[in-house]
Design an enzyme around this catalytic site. Structure first.
Site, PDB file in Angstrom:
ATOM      1  N   ASP A 188      -2.485 -17.316   5.724  1.00 46.78           N
ATOM      2  CA  ASP A 188      -3.521 -18.145   5.119  1.00 46.78           C
ATOM      3  C   ASP A 188      -4.147 -19.083   6.153  1.00 46.78           C
ATOM      4  O   ASP A 188      -5.370 -19.296   6.158  1.00 46.78           O
ATOM      5  CB  ASP A 188      -2.978 -18.924   3.915  1.00 46.78           C
ATOM      6  CG  ASP A 188      -1.666 -19.623   4.204  1.00 46.78           C
ATOM      7  OD1 ASP A 188      -0.989 -19.253   5.166  1.00 46.78           O
ATOM      8  OD2 ASP A 188      -1.307 -20.547   3.439  1.00 46.78           O
ATOM      9  N   LYS A 223       2.952 -13.647   6.449  1.00 45.90           N
ATOM     10  CA  LYS A 223       3.299 -14.675   5.459  1.00 45.90           C
ATOM     11  C   LYS A 223       4.818 -14.818   5.419  1.00 45.90           C
ATOM     12  O   LYS A 223       5.450 -14.870   4.361  1.00 45.90           O
ATOM     13  CB  LYS A 223       2.752 -14.264   4.085  1.00 45.90           C
ATOM     14  CG  LYS A 223       2.775 -15.391   3.047  1.00 45.90           C
ATOM     15  CD  LYS A 223       1.892 -16.563   3.399  1.00 45.90           C
ATOM     16  CE  LYS A 223       1.922 -17.600   2.267  1.00 45.90           C
ATOM     17  NZ  LYS A 223       1.233 -18.846   2.649  1.00 45.90           N
ATOM     18  N   ASP A 254      -6.092  -5.817   5.577  1.00 45.76           N
ATOM     19  CA  ASP A 254      -7.250  -5.495   4.754  1.00 45.76           C
ATOM     20  C   ASP A 254      -8.104  -6.733   4.549  1.00 45.76           C
ATOM     21  O   ASP A 254      -9.330  -6.711   4.686  1.00 45.76           O
ATOM     22  CB  ASP A 254      -6.765  -4.940   3.415  1.00 45.76           C
ATOM     23  CG  ASP A 254      -7.795  -4.040   2.737  1.00 45.76           C
ATOM     24  OD1 ASP A 254      -8.879  -3.842   3.314  1.00 45.76           O
ATOM     25  OD2 ASP A 254      -7.515  -3.540   1.645  1.00 45.76           O
ATOM     26  N   TYR A 294       0.816  -1.216   0.000  1.00 47.98           N
ATOM     27  CA  TYR A 294       0.000   0.000   0.000  1.00 47.98           C
ATOM     28  C   TYR A 294       0.852   1.269   0.000  1.00 47.98           C
ATOM     29  O   TYR A 294       0.313   2.368  -0.087  1.00 47.98           O
ATOM     30  CB  TYR A 294      -0.922   0.017   1.228  1.00 47.98           C
ATOM     31  CG  TYR A 294      -2.227  -0.697   1.014  1.00 47.98           C
ATOM     32  CD1 TYR A 294      -3.443  -0.056   1.221  1.00 47.98           C
ATOM     33  CD2 TYR A 294      -2.267  -2.021   0.600  1.00 47.98           C
ATOM     34  CE1 TYR A 294      -4.644  -0.720   1.042  1.00 47.98           C
ATOM     35  CE2 TYR A 294      -3.452  -2.688   0.409  1.00 47.98           C
ATOM     36  CZ  TYR A 294      -4.641  -2.039   0.637  1.00 47.98           C
ATOM     37  OH  TYR A 294      -5.821  -2.700   0.444  1.00 47.98           O
TER      38      TYR A 294
END
Length: 383
Positions: free
Chosen positions: A250, A201, A274, A134
């Site tokens: 995930d 991640k 987000d 972002y």
């Protein structure tokens, strides 16, 4: 005993949700404090309304005023996909250093959910707000900028990148990560929350997301040693009030669906935040009841989490709940918790009464659909 609040009406459904929501906030303050306290609203321009009046989407005077402010609210602002001007939301977050996006998610009785135990969802997401993808560093496929960067990556660093690729850069720093995790840990300690989970991640992006995880644990060990312990320490019999743990992003999506009681405060990177905050909102009724705030060390800038919804703008269909609940967060932050409590109780009452906007009616059997304006009026009547 007035509190000055700067506000930006917003685009699309912004004008409608403001017109329905602001009276509820004023009424809650008046009722809770019997007229001894009040909110003084000062409008600032941004978005399409600003462009029509000034020829600029984000006037400099708006940024200068917000840079000196403590409290502000805004409606949703338009950002074209794949073309046009850069996101106004991202620009304000970076210019004003609004590094923490904070979104509490809880269930309201009566809303039908796609999950079995929505009442177990009671989490607050702390999302890093200025770094990650972002940050806005990207170059379109086929442009001179993309080709030059790809050539550098291939020739100087040995990276295997297709010459015609679009390229984005994902910057993450110790400073940005640590201050976000610090705020999440402090919230857990101050509010009696049992855990802070770092969602990342890092198994794949070891030097960005993996670094976020490492920096988060460093903050816990260096600054919160008296009150925060790791999962291993807890398993070994530790007795500190807050546990810090981490989950791959995930897997985190699966875990909050299957084991929501295991999660309380979530601290995560920008893009992951987000995703997870919207997914959690879906478990408890959708974005129509999802509040949020973007914070620096000085300014708390509250806003609904939904977008401009241009397909229903001007049709009196929008749900003002997200803006009103964001306002309740503002009242709590501003030292007016009694008024915030009245709003939360009113939301419970109105949903139980099954007279709701169309987005909620689709999830509540036997509900009567009311418009944006009427829904705001019902909340005001039930304060």
């Amino acid at each position: 005993m007035n509190r000055t609040i700067y506000f930006i009406e917003g685009d699309g459904i912004g004008a409608e949700v403001w017109a329905a929501g602001r009276p509820v906030l004023d009424a809650a303050v008046a009722k809770a404090y019997k007229g001894e306290r009040s909110l003084e609203w000062v409008e600032l321009l941004a978005g399409e309304k600003a462009f029509k009046e000034t020829g600029e989407y984000l006037p400099q005077v708006t940024l200068e005023t917000l840079a000196k402010a403590e409290l502000a609210m805004k409606g949703p602002l338009t950002t074209p996909v794949g073309k046009g001007f850069r996101s106004l939301n991202v620009t304000m977050r970076q210019t004003l250093d609004l590094y923490a996006c904070i979104r509490p998610i809880r269930y309201y009785e009566g809303v039908e959910s796609p999950v079995k135990r929505p009442q177990d969802v009671d989490m607050i997401v702390f999302r890093e707000n200025t770094e990650d993808v972002y940050a806005g560093i990207e170059y379109a496929a086929g442009t001179d900028e993309a080709r030059r960067l790809i050539a550098f990556l291939r020739d100087e660093l040995g990276a295997n990148v297709d010459a015609e690729a679009g390229v984005g850069i994902k910057p993450m720093t110790a400073k940005g990560s640590k201050r976000l995790v610090r705020k999440a840990l402090q919230h857990a300690v101050d509010n009696g929350k049992p855990s802070v989970t770092l969602s990342h991640k890092g198994n794949i992006m070891k030097f960005t997301e993996g670094a976020f995880r490492a920096w988060g644990y460093e903050v816990a060990a260096e600054e919160f040693a008296d009150s925060v312990m790791t999962e291993d320490a807890a398993t070994a019999g530790g007795s500190k009030p807050v546990i810090i743990k981490d989950r791959i992003s995930d897997a985190m999506f699966q875990n909050v669906l299957m084991y929501p009681r295991d999660y309380s405060v979530i601290a995560t990177t920008n893009l992951n935040g987000d995703y997870i905050s919207d997914a959690l909102a879906a478990q408890v009724g959708g974005l129509g009841l999802a509040p949020g705030v973007n914070m620096s060390d000085d300014l708390a800038f509250f806003e609904p989490t939904h977008g401009t919804a241009p397909t229903i703008a001007g049709q009196d269909k929008a749900n003002p709940g997200s803006l009103i609940l964001s306002g309740a967060m503002l009242l709590e932050h501003a030292g007016l918790p009694e008024a915030a409590a009245l709003i939360h109780k009113a939301v419970d009452k109105v949903i139980a009464g099954k007279r709701v906007t169309v987005d909620l009616a689709s999830q509540i059997q036997g509900a009567e659909v009311v418009g944006c304006k009427a829904f705001g009026e019902l909340l005001g009547e039930n304060l």
